[in-house]
Scaffold this motif. Sequence first.
Motif, PDB file in Angstrom:
ATOM      1  N   LYS A 185      41.998 -46.207 -51.433  1.00 29.12           N
ATOM      2  CA  LYS A 185      40.593 -46.640 -51.462  1.00 29.12           C
ATOM      3  C   LYS A 185      39.672 -45.512 -51.014  1.00 29.12           C
ATOM      4  CE  LYS A 185      41.364 -51.042 -52.404  1.00 29.12           C
ATOM      5  NZ  LYS A 185      41.023 -51.566 -53.704  1.00 29.12           N
ATOM      6  N   GLN A 186      38.530 -45.433 -51.644  1.00 23.75           N
ATOM      7  CA  GLN A 186      37.496 -44.502 -51.200  1.00 23.75           C
ATOM      8  C   GLN A 186      36.420 -45.335 -50.514  1.00 23.75           C
ATOM      9  OE1 GLN A 186      35.755 -42.059 -49.887  1.00 23.75           O
ATOM     10  NE2 GLN A 186      36.486 -40.658 -51.482  1.00 23.75           N
ATOM     11  N   GLU A 187      36.349 -45.172 -49.194  1.00 19.18           N
ATOM     12  CA  GLU A 187      35.403 -45.998 -48.438  1.00 19.18           C
ATOM     13  C   GLU A 187      33.983 -45.458 -48.535  1.00 19.18           C
ATOM     14  OE1 GLU A 187      36.522 -48.714 -47.310  1.00 19.18           O
ATOM     15  OE2 GLU A 187      38.680 -48.378 -47.289  1.00 19.18           O
ATOM     16  N   LYS A 188      33.869 -44.149 -48.742  1.00 20.79           N
ATOM     17  CA  LYS A 188      32.519 -43.558 -48.735  1.00 20.79           C
ATOM     18  C   LYS A 188      31.830 -43.749 -50.076  1.00 20.79           C
ATOM     19  CE  LYS A 188      33.806 -40.127 -45.373  1.00 20.79           C
ATOM     20  NZ  LYS A 188      34.478 -38.873 -45.202  1.00 20.79           N
ATOM     21  N   SER A 189      30.527 -43.994 -50.030  1.00 18.21           N
ATOM     22  CA  SER A 189      29.780 -44.112 -51.296  1.00 18.21           C
ATOM     23  C   SER A 189      29.601 -42.717 -51.911  1.00 18.21           C
ATOM     24  CB  SER A 189      28.439 -44.786 -51.041  1.00 18.21           C
ATOM     25  OG  SER A 189      27.743 -44.039 -50.083  1.00 18.21           O
ATOM     26  N   PRO A 190      29.439 -42.645 -53.228  1.00 19.16           N
ATOM     27  CA  PRO A 190      29.329 -41.333 -53.875  1.00 19.16           C
ATOM     28  C   PRO A 190      28.150 -40.527 -53.331  1.00 19.16           C
ATOM     29  CG  PRO A 190      29.544 -43.097 -55.491  1.00 19.16           C
ATOM     30  CD  PRO A 190      29.361 -43.755 -54.176  1.00 19.16           C
ATOM     31  N   LYS A 191      28.390 -39.250 -53.123  1.00 16.16           N
ATOM     32  CA  LYS A 191      27.340 -38.386 -52.560  1.00 16.16           C
ATOM     33  C   LYS A 191      26.841 -37.442 -53.650  1.00 16.16           C
ATOM     34  CE  LYS A 191      27.409 -37.668 -47.991  1.00 16.16           C
ATOM     35  NZ  LYS A 191      26.186 -38.362 -47.820  1.00 16.16           N
ATOM     36  N   ILE A 192      25.544 -37.567 -53.969  1.00 14.71           N
ATOM     37  CA  ILE A 192      25.011 -36.645 -54.991  1.00 14.71           C
ATOM     38  C   ILE A 192      23.967 -35.686 -54.416  1.00 14.71           C
ATOM     39  CG2 ILE A 192      25.509 -38.063 -57.021  1.00 14.71           C
ATOM     40  CD1 ILE A 192      22.623 -39.043 -56.939  1.00 14.71           C
ATOM     41  N   LYS A 193      23.609 -35.891 -53.140  1.00 13.23           N
ATOM     42  CA  LYS A 193      22.698 -34.940 -52.481  1.00 13.23           C
ATOM     43  C   LYS A 193      23.472 -34.234 -51.373  1.00 13.23           C
ATOM     44  CE  LYS A 193      18.527 -37.548 -53.371  1.00 13.23           C
ATOM     45  NZ  LYS A 193      17.705 -38.621 -52.844  1.00 13.23           N
ATOM     46  N   GLY A 194      23.147 -32.964 -51.123  1.00 14.32           N
ATOM     47  CA  GLY A 194      23.846 -32.217 -50.065  1.00 14.32           C
ATOM     48  C   GLY A 194      25.317 -32.071 -50.356  1.00 14.32           C
ATOM     49  N   ARG A 195      25.616 -31.631 -51.587  1.00 11.74           N
ATOM     50  CA  ARG A 195      27.038 -31.487 -51.970  1.00 11.74           C
ATOM     51  C   ARG A 195      27.571 -30.139 -51.479  1.00 11.74           C
ATOM     52  NH1 ARG A 195      25.619 -33.526 -57.888  1.00 11.74           N
ATOM     53  NH2 ARG A 195      24.690 -31.488 -57.849  1.00 11.74           N
ATOM     54  N   TYR A 196      27.841 -30.089 -50.156  1.00 15.40           N
ATOM     55  CA  TYR A 196      28.270 -28.810 -49.549  1.00 15.40           C
ATOM     56  C   TYR A 196      29.627 -28.366 -50.093  1.00 15.40           C
ATOM     57  CZ  TYR A 196      24.697 -30.485 -46.364  1.00 15.40           C
ATOM     58  OH  TYR A 196      23.531 -30.995 -45.851  1.00 15.40           O
ATOM     59  N   GLY A 197      30.504 -29.351 -50.317  1.00 18.13           N
ATOM     60  CA  GLY A 197      31.847 -29.008 -50.806  1.00 18.13           C
ATOM     61  C   GLY A 197      31.770 -28.296 -52.148  1.00 18.13           C
ATOM     62  N   MET A 198      31.004 -28.866 -53.063  1.00 17.35           N
ATOM     63  CA  MET A 198      30.859 -28.244 -54.380  1.00 17.35           C
ATOM     64  C   MET A 198      30.186 -26.872 -54.251  1.00 17.35           C
ATOM     65  SD  MET A 198      29.830 -31.138 -57.148  1.00 17.35           S
ATOM     66  CE  MET A 198      30.711 -32.678 -57.326  1.00 17.35           C
ATOM     67  N   GLY A 199      29.231 -26.772 -53.319  1.00 20.82           N
ATOM     68  CA  GLY A 199      28.546 -25.487 -53.098  1.00 20.82           C
ATOM     69  C   GLY A 199      29.538 -24.415 -52.662  1.00 20.82           C
ATOM     70  N   ILE A 200      30.410 -24.770 -51.724  1.00 24.54           N
ATOM     71  CA  ILE A 200      31.419 -23.809 -51.236  1.00 24.54           C
ATOM     72  C   ILE A 200      32.364 -23.427 -52.389  1.00 24.54           C
ATOM     73  CG2 ILE A 200      33.388 -23.500 -49.665  1.00 24.54           C
ATOM     74  CD1 ILE A 200      31.907 -25.370 -47.701  1.00 24.54           C
ATOM     75  N   MET A 201      32.718 -24.441 -53.190  1.00 21.95           N
ATOM     76  CA  MET A 201      33.603 -24.184 -54.348  1.00 21.95           C
ATOM     77  C   MET A 201      32.998 -23.143 -55.286  1.00 21.95           C
ATOM     78  SD  MET A 201      34.835 -27.775 -55.947  1.00 21.95           S
ATOM     79  CE  MET A 201      35.358 -27.147 -57.522  1.00 21.95           C
ATOM     80  N   TYR A 202      31.741 -23.370 -55.647  1.00 19.79           N
ATOM     81  CA  TYR A 202      31.110 -22.466 -56.613  1.00 19.79           C
ATOM     82  C   TYR A 202      30.924 -21.072 -56.015  1.00 19.79           C
ATOM     83  CZ  TYR A 202      30.341 -26.842 -59.085  1.00 19.79           C
ATOM     84  OH  TYR A 202      30.550 -28.045 -59.712  1.00 19.79           O
ATOM     85  N   PHE A 203      30.602 -21.013 -54.701  1.00 20.04           N
ATOM     86  CA  PHE A 203      30.482 -19.705 -54.047  1.00 20.04           C
ATOM     87  C   PHE A 203      31.841 -18.989 -54.075  1.00 20.04           C
ATOM     88  CE2 PHE A 203      30.881 -17.073 -50.199  1.00 20.04           C
ATOM     89  CZ  PHE A 203      29.893 -16.139 -50.486  1.00 20.04           C
ATOM     90  N   GLY A 204      32.909 -19.765 -53.790  1.00 19.76           N
ATOM     91  CA  GLY A 204      34.262 -19.180 -53.808  1.00 19.76           C
ATOM     92  C   GLY A 204      34.622 -18.652 -55.186  1.00 19.76           C
TER      93      GLY A 204
END
Lengths: 496, 110
Positions: free
Chosen positions: B35-54
Amino acid sequence: MDYTVSGIDISIVIIFVIVTLFIGWWVSRGVGEFEDFSVAGRTFGPFMLVATFSATNFSSWSLVGKPGVVYDAGISVSWIALNAMACVLAAVIFIPIYRKLRYNTMSEIFEDRYDGRVRGIISVIWIIADTLNRYGVTVYAAAVILGILFGVDITWLVLGIAVIVVIYTYLGGLRSVAITDSLMFVIMFAGLFLGGFYIFNELGGWSGVVESVPSNLTEWVPSAESANGWPWILAMTLLGFPYFITSQFVMQRGLAAKSVNVARWGLIFTAIVAIPVAILEVLPGLAARSLLSPEVVASLNPDMVGPAVYVELLPVGLLGIFFAAILSAGISTADSALLASSSLFTEDFYKKWKPKESEKHYLKVSRITTIVLAVIGTSWALITPLLGGAVDAILNVIAITDMPIFVIVCLAIFWRRMKATAAVISILSGTILGFVVSILGVGGIQGLAATTATSTLVTLIVGVILSYMIPATNKHEEKVNKFLERIGSKETSEEG
Amino acid sequence: MDLGSVLILGSVGLFAIVLIIGTIMELRGKILFEKQEKSPKIKGRYGMGIMYFGLALFVVALLFRPGFTSEQVSPFVWWGYGLWIFGGLIAVARNEMLKMMVSKEEREGE
């Protein structure tokens, strides 16, 4: 070089085969419908996903082909396995989209977003590539090595491996493939671990291995003058994207996860597990520089460099685990290719021909298709020696056929202007030009990079230009809107 | 054996144990991360930001190879590779999604 295989080692391999067949029979009791067969009723957890993703990715070539390449090219060959970094993008963006669309096969996306022509072309490409290139060549590669080690005729080993794969795939479908993959992955891990332990022990650890080879072989990023230089690394990284994100061969497992969250975590863990595996894979090739004399290496088939190192180091008993690991690596890739092809045929061709049959009927068709494709793939395996260099062709085939498909999937999801006719023409253009570049040997030692760049860019450019030129019809707009609405719909509780 | 060997073999051993125990648990019906308890996050996507920087760091470091040695570019290539995976891990843990992947209802709720 003389290979003497003890009775204990042979017994270990035989026990492994019996256990694998038993699992196929055991799992088959729970398979009643086509969805059980093709996506295992969508019941996989994250750990089984990691095992089956990794086992599929880790083929016989990893244990037997790579060490020979590493002996000449060095440590940078690890970037082949390290391209599992593509799994991260699959986890973050693509798998949630696929799961909302609730597909049984990856080819469904092409009809949903484009039309039946695109789906048909891609299904045919995948069935041919998976049956001949992945199933046939992998079975052949495993048979060659075991044939040399056991002194058995390759034809009998090809047939023997084919029978094992067919039995448990026929019986249990993806569930059986995934459970046997989990067992095989443990055996492969054990083989890699034991091999790594003995090599490190013999040469004084990782630093000892690095010091024992010429410094140019320890470069992680060689120059473009090397066949494994930075352009090749870029190409390898790019090739990971179609392999892990859009191919039916691999992504069938993502579709079978119990929930989208399970699939996401499974893919992230797969990318992490690939790192130490990539390093252990290249160890025997580097160790061969110290453990085998140049004369011995020169006298060997390049594919035998890795096994020769293990035969030199591993004691009786442990060598049997290594042989089982080679067999596991071969059949865990072959079973996935066979299953991918039979699922594609049933879903994309048979169900369209006879859409009103029961799920039990489709299961029966899928099983019969498994046998028919296995016969074709096995025949291909038997003539592989006549083709020459067929194992090396796997990477080129991915570059030629899979890159255009990946581009078309990305355009389908992220660019609403992309048209079906543009997709058909751009796939054919990218595939044909990629093939021409590969055949002509453009790019010299960086040929793989040239082929990858050609097939990718031609597909992209032709697709974009044609989509601008072709006017949008109401039917196109309706189809795109419906497709994007489904991607943007709220997850159901069933999807987690 | 040196630290490098212990890390390589240790990680393989650890992964093997985790995968064996995890698979056995799954065969018995216990599925983690279902189960994914957290609601989808579309603002402040730090994880995706780090991915793209990497990813950018990884590609740029490779493109700089003609002017530098392997020893000079490799650390940047590896940092890029590591950040890509680390960013992905954060993105999945936080349930980060692209805007197009989230329903209107969920967007308004964020």
